[in-house]
Structures are given as structure tokens and as C-alpha cells.
Write a protein that holds these residues in place. Sequence first.
Motif, PDB file in Angstrom:
ATOM      1  N   ARG A  14       0.558  -1.215   0.419  1.00 18.04           N
ATOM      2  CA  ARG A  14       0.185  -0.390   0.048  1.00 18.04           C
ATOM      3  C   ARG A  14       1.028   1.306   0.138  1.00 18.04           C
ATOM      4  NH1 ARG A  14      -4.691  -2.052  -0.526  1.00 18.04           N
ATOM      5  NH2 ARG A  14      -5.204  -2.730   0.411  1.00 18.04           N
ATOM      6  N   SER A  15       2.222   1.035   0.655  1.00 19.22           N
ATOM      7  CA  SER A  15       2.631   2.553   0.689  1.00 19.22           C
ATOM      8  C   SER A  15       3.396   2.413  -0.222  1.00 19.22           C
ATOM      9  CB  SER A  15       3.728   2.295   1.942  1.00 19.22           C
ATOM     10  OG  SER A  15       4.846   1.251   1.096  1.00 19.22           O
ATOM     11  N   LYS A  16       3.960   1.996  -1.605  1.00 19.58           N
ATOM     12  CA  LYS A  16       4.230   1.613  -2.935  1.00 19.58           C
ATOM     13  C   LYS A  16       2.568   2.266  -3.832  1.00 19.58           C
ATOM     14  CE  LYS A  16       7.421  -0.579  -4.226  1.00 19.58           C
ATOM     15  NZ  LYS A  16       9.040  -0.035  -3.877  1.00 19.58           N
ATOM     16  N   GLY A  17       2.016   2.258  -3.301  1.00 25.09           N
ATOM     17  CA  GLY A  17       1.013   2.756  -3.736  1.00 25.09           C
ATOM     18  C   GLY A  17       0.093   2.067  -5.192  1.00 25.09           C
ATOM     19  N   PHE A  18      -0.301   0.495  -4.254  1.00 19.95           N
ATOM     20  CA  PHE A  18      -0.750  -0.692  -4.115  1.00 19.95           C
ATOM     21  C   PHE A  18      -2.127  -0.371  -3.774  1.00 19.95           C
ATOM     22  CE2 PHE A  18       1.926  -4.025  -6.126  1.00 19.95           C
ATOM     23  CZ  PHE A  18       3.162  -3.334  -6.443  1.00 19.95           C
ATOM     24  N   ASP A  19      -2.913  -0.192  -4.221  1.00 17.64           N
ATOM     25  CA  ASP A  19      -4.381   1.135  -4.181  1.00 17.64           C
ATOM     26  C   ASP A  19      -5.666  -0.009  -3.821  1.00 17.64           C
ATOM     27  OD1 ASP A  19      -3.436   2.988  -3.108  1.00 17.64           O
ATOM     28  OD2 ASP A  19      -3.391   4.270  -4.842  1.00 17.64           O
ATOM     29  N   THR A  20      -5.985  -0.312  -4.864  1.00 12.90           N
ATOM     30  CA  THR A  20      -7.272  -1.261  -5.131  1.00 12.90           C
ATOM     31  C   THR A  20      -6.798  -1.738  -7.180  1.00 12.90           C
ATOM     32  OG1 THR A  20      -8.317   0.688  -6.428  1.00 12.90           O
ATOM     33  CG2 THR A  20      -8.718   0.741  -4.537  1.00 12.90           C
ATOM     34  N   PRO A  21      -6.596  -2.822  -5.879  1.00 14.16           N
ATOM     35  CA  PRO A  21      -7.070  -3.645  -7.461  1.00 14.16           C
ATOM     36  C   PRO A  21      -8.046  -4.824  -7.941  1.00 14.16           C
ATOM     37  CG  PRO A  21      -5.125  -5.201  -5.772  1.00 14.16           C
ATOM     38  CD  PRO A  21      -5.520  -3.786  -5.247  1.00 14.16           C
ATOM     39  N   ASP A  22      -8.423  -5.104  -8.921  1.00 19.69           N
ATOM     40  CA  ASP A  22     -10.080  -5.852  -9.235  1.00 19.69           C
ATOM     41  C   ASP A  22      -9.027  -6.463  -9.509  1.00 19.69           C
ATOM     42  OD1 ASP A  22     -11.635  -3.263  -9.145  1.00 19.69           O
ATOM     43  OD2 ASP A  22     -10.110  -3.470 -10.581  1.00 19.69           O
ATOM     44  N   ILE A  23      -8.179  -7.266 -10.070  1.00 14.17           N
ATOM     45  CA  ILE A  23      -7.820  -8.672 -10.425  1.00 14.17           C
ATOM     46  C   ILE A  23      -6.023  -8.991 -10.385  1.00 14.17           C
ATOM     47  CG2 ILE A  23      -7.359 -10.274 -13.009  1.00 14.17           C
ATOM     48  CD1 ILE A  23      -9.683  -8.059 -13.790  1.00 14.17           C
ATOM     49  N   GLY A  24      -6.168  -9.967  -9.787  1.00 12.53           N
ATOM     50  CA  GLY A  24      -5.171 -10.777  -9.398  1.00 12.53           C
ATOM     51  C   GLY A  24      -4.314 -11.454 -11.078  1.00 12.53           C
ATOM     52  N   ILE A  25      -3.095 -11.597 -11.108  1.00 10.74           N
ATOM     53  CA  ILE A  25      -2.549 -12.037 -12.594  1.00 10.74           C
ATOM     54  C   ILE A  25      -1.226 -12.883 -11.669  1.00 10.74           C
ATOM     55  CG2 ILE A  25      -2.334 -12.177 -15.459  1.00 10.74           C
ATOM     56  CD1 ILE A  25      -3.559 -10.032 -15.471  1.00 10.74           C
ATOM     57  N   VAL A  26      -1.058 -14.381 -12.345  1.00  2.26           N
ATOM     58  CA  VAL A  26      -0.407 -15.471 -12.054  1.00  2.26           C
ATOM     59  C   VAL A  26       0.536 -15.029 -13.498  1.00  2.26           C
ATOM     60  CG1 VAL A  26       1.233 -16.560 -11.437  1.00  2.26           C
ATOM     61  CG2 VAL A  26      -0.963 -15.887  -9.900  1.00  2.26           C
ATOM     62  N   LEU A  27       1.808 -14.882 -13.664  1.00  4.92           N
ATOM     63  CA  LEU A  27       2.374 -15.227 -14.953  1.00  4.92           C
ATOM     64  C   LEU A  27       3.258 -16.404 -14.679  1.00  4.92           C
ATOM     65  CD1 LEU A  27       2.831 -11.871 -16.347  1.00  4.92           C
ATOM     66  CD2 LEU A  27       1.086 -13.303 -16.884  1.00  4.92           C
ATOM     67  N   GLY A  28       3.319 -17.307 -15.725  1.00  2.00           N
ATOM     68  CA  GLY A  28       4.151 -18.696 -15.641  1.00  2.00           C
ATOM     69  C   GLY A  28       5.195 -18.750 -15.807  1.00  2.00           C
ATOM     70  N   THR A  29       6.240 -19.790 -16.461  1.00  2.00           N
ATOM     71  CA  THR A  29       7.481 -20.161 -16.886  1.00  2.00           C
ATOM     72  C   THR A  29       7.128 -19.370 -18.149  1.00  2.00           C
ATOM     73  OG1 THR A  29       8.652 -21.807 -15.771  1.00  2.00           O
ATOM     74  CG2 THR A  29       9.273 -21.422 -17.196  1.00  2.00           C
ATOM     75  N   ILE A 104      -8.260  -8.132  -4.253  1.00  2.99           N
ATOM     76  CA  ILE A 104      -8.798  -8.597  -5.731  1.00  2.99           C
ATOM     77  C   ILE A 104      -9.760  -8.818  -5.471  1.00  2.99           C
ATOM     78  CG2 ILE A 104      -6.119  -8.444  -6.849  1.00  2.99           C
ATOM     79  CD1 ILE A 104      -6.378 -12.297  -6.032  1.00  2.99           C
ATOM     80  N   LYS A 105     -10.439  -9.581  -6.505  1.00  5.15           N
ATOM     81  CA  LYS A 105     -11.881  -9.997  -7.074  1.00  5.15           C
ATOM     82  C   LYS A 105     -11.668 -11.622  -7.254  1.00  5.15           C
ATOM     83  CE  LYS A 105     -14.127  -7.105  -4.199  1.00  5.15           C
ATOM     84  NZ  LYS A 105     -13.166  -6.554  -3.499  1.00  5.15           N
ATOM     85  N   ARG A 106     -10.766 -11.371  -8.254  1.00  7.13           N
ATOM     86  CA  ARG A 106     -10.728 -12.428  -9.234  1.00  7.13           C
ATOM     87  C   ARG A 106      -9.348 -12.910  -9.487  1.00  7.13           C
ATOM     88  NH1 ARG A 106     -15.440 -13.028 -12.546  1.00  7.13           N
ATOM     89  NH2 ARG A 106     -16.844 -10.766 -11.867  1.00  7.13           N
ATOM     90  N   ARG A 223     -12.478 -17.787  -1.772  1.00  5.31           N
ATOM     91  CA  ARG A 223     -12.956 -17.899  -2.431  1.00  5.31           C
ATOM     92  C   ARG A 223     -13.397 -16.955  -3.805  1.00  5.31           C
ATOM     93  NH1 ARG A 223     -18.158 -20.486   0.452  1.00  5.31           N
ATOM     94  NH2 ARG A 223     -17.860 -20.926   2.597  1.00  5.31           N
ATOM     95  N   LEU A 224     -12.137 -17.291  -4.263  1.00  6.79           N
ATOM     96  CA  LEU A 224     -11.704 -16.037  -5.100  1.00  6.79           C
ATOM     97  C   LEU A 224     -12.185 -16.757  -6.721  1.00  6.79           C
ATOM     98  CD1 LEU A 224      -7.826 -14.449  -4.878  1.00  6.79           C
ATOM     99  CD2 LEU A 224     -10.022 -13.520  -5.238  1.00  6.79           C
ATOM    100  N   PRO A 225     -12.614 -16.568  -7.640  1.00  6.17           N
ATOM    101  CA  PRO A 225     -13.031 -16.975  -8.553  1.00  6.17           C
ATOM    102  C   PRO A 225     -12.352 -16.493  -9.745  1.00  6.17           C
ATOM    103  CG  PRO A 225     -14.458 -15.456  -7.973  1.00  6.17           C
ATOM    104  CD  PRO A 225     -13.815 -14.630  -7.466  1.00  6.17           C
ATOM    105  N   ILE A 226     -11.625 -17.827 -10.441  1.00  6.65           N
ATOM    106  CA  ILE A 226     -10.409 -18.177 -11.236  1.00  6.65           C
ATOM    107  C   ILE A 226     -10.581 -18.986 -11.872  1.00  6.65           C
ATOM    108  CG2 ILE A 226      -8.548 -19.911 -11.377  1.00  6.65           C
ATOM    109  CD1 ILE A 226      -9.509 -20.524  -7.850  1.00  6.65           C
ATOM    110  N   VAL A 227      -9.831 -17.828 -13.289  1.00  4.27           N
ATOM    111  CA  VAL A 227      -9.707 -18.968 -14.183  1.00  4.27           C
ATOM    112  C   VAL A 227      -7.615 -19.511 -14.584  1.00  4.27           C
ATOM    113  CG1 VAL A 227      -9.054 -16.216 -15.914  1.00  4.27           C
ATOM    114  CG2 VAL A 227     -10.181 -18.522 -16.761  1.00  4.27           C
TER     115      VAL A 227
END
Length: 271
Positions: A14-29, A104-106, A223-227
Amino acid sequence: MTQKQLDESVAHLRSKGFDTPDIGIVLGTGLGQMVDEIEDPIVAHYNHIPYFPLATVEFHSGKLIYGTIAGKKVVVMQGRFHLYEGYDFLDITYPIRVMHQLGIKRLFISNAAGAINLDFKKGDIMLIEDHINLQGSSPLAFKNVTAFGDRFVDMSEPYDVEMRVKIEAIAKRESISLQKGVYVSVVGPQLETKAEYRMLKTLGADAVGMSTVPEVIVANHLRLPIVAVSVLTDECDPDNLRPINIQEIIEIAAKTEPKMIKLFKGLIEEL
Ligand code: HPA
């Protein structure tokens, strides 16, 4: 893992400005080009986030990036943690809990995987419909799990149906051929023997990789919806198995990633 640790990780971000993300994304190898799509990025290196596991594998650059894609606020993990690096289940899923606390919501997940289903080819993308956990334990097998949610988490539909339908429609619209199937997670880091590929096929797997399932279990806990999608980097034909090298896996992942970016960006636009 404690709530206090999560609070400290979140406070740092938060102190760096990560305020209100809607979506989290994990990038693979091998899947790092998606970060070029992030507008007004703020970067936090894993090694600077309190209680984050330390990044070890050199081809993962180890950054959490906050910004905007297709008008939505996202937080992107460039590089993830794996059991094969020596981490435990709580370590590798800690970032999912942090992104959840950020709001994050998704959750969107990607990985590089081997094609067990021989109708699938390297360079194809597979939408994950279900999974098999062959990693020998669970990220929910810890003493104070009930402080964070249920212990006996339902897994009857771990991958969000609504987002799957949307991804299929986007693939059709963009003329991306999209496979669908079951992902099996193994520990690795060695690749499979012919006998193991035969076994995985018999078990009902379409693709095999060394990640994703622990993250999906924790996201269901929260209970986070995932794709989730697999970028297929090699064909695991036990009757005709060629030696695989990790460099080749990374190259094919990178070549295939633009299709994955189209799917993810398209989905972000529609949410
Ligand atoms: N096996 C396990 N993990 C993988 C593979 C594979 O064949 N390809 C990419 N990740």
C-alpha cells in the motif's frame, strides 16, 4: 503464516501505491511479456516485500507489478514460487493471500505445461477445466487454517464457469484454437519418465506441470473466482519421447504467450 505477517506485506505494498486491484494475475515460466501491457506500472521486487519468499530461479524475475490493463486495476506476479525450489506449500501460496488482502476479486493463472493429450500440440493453449493434485500434500494442511477460512474446502467446481465461457467466446472471436482439459500438478523439477507420462494419461490428465494447483486450492479457500490456462510447451508421447530441455520450454512459452495475452486482455475488458 499469520495475519500479522499478511498485514505487514500488504502495508508495504500500500505504501508503494498498490491501492485497489480488481484482478490478480500469475504469470508462469517463460510468460513475462504480459507485463508490457500494464499501464502506469508500480513495481515491488519480491525480495523487498516483508515475508515474501525469496526469489531463487533466475529465469523468473520475481516482481509484483500494480497498474492498469484494459481500464482495470491489476496486480501481476511476474514469476511464481515452486515446491521444486525448496519452498513449502504455505510459501508458494503466500502471494495469493497477499493479493486477496489487497482486494482482488478474481484471479487469472497461467503456466507452461506438457501436453499429455496427444490431440494437443505444443504451442496450443489449454483452458483448465479441472485438476488432479499429485504434489503429495495441500496448502490447507496447516494448524491454524480455520483462522483464514474453512478447512474442508469444496472443490466441485474450482475453475469459474462464467469466466471459462467468456474465454471460449473470446478465443472463437480471435480465431485462437483453444483446448480444454484437466491439469495434473507434480512436484518436479525433473521431467517425467515415459512410464510416468503413461500413468498420468491413464489418470485422466490432459496436461502436466509443476505449479498452479496449490494456488487454485488457496484461491478456493478464499472464495476467489479463478480462470487458468496452460501454455503447452512439449508433447509427452511415451511411445515417441524426445529429450526435453527447459530452454526449449521457455522459448515455446514465449512464442505462444501473445495468444494468452489476447485471451486475458479480452477477458479483463469484459469483466
Ligand atoms: N512435465 C512437467 N512440467 C512441465 C512439462 C512437462 O512435460 N512441460 C512444461 N512443464
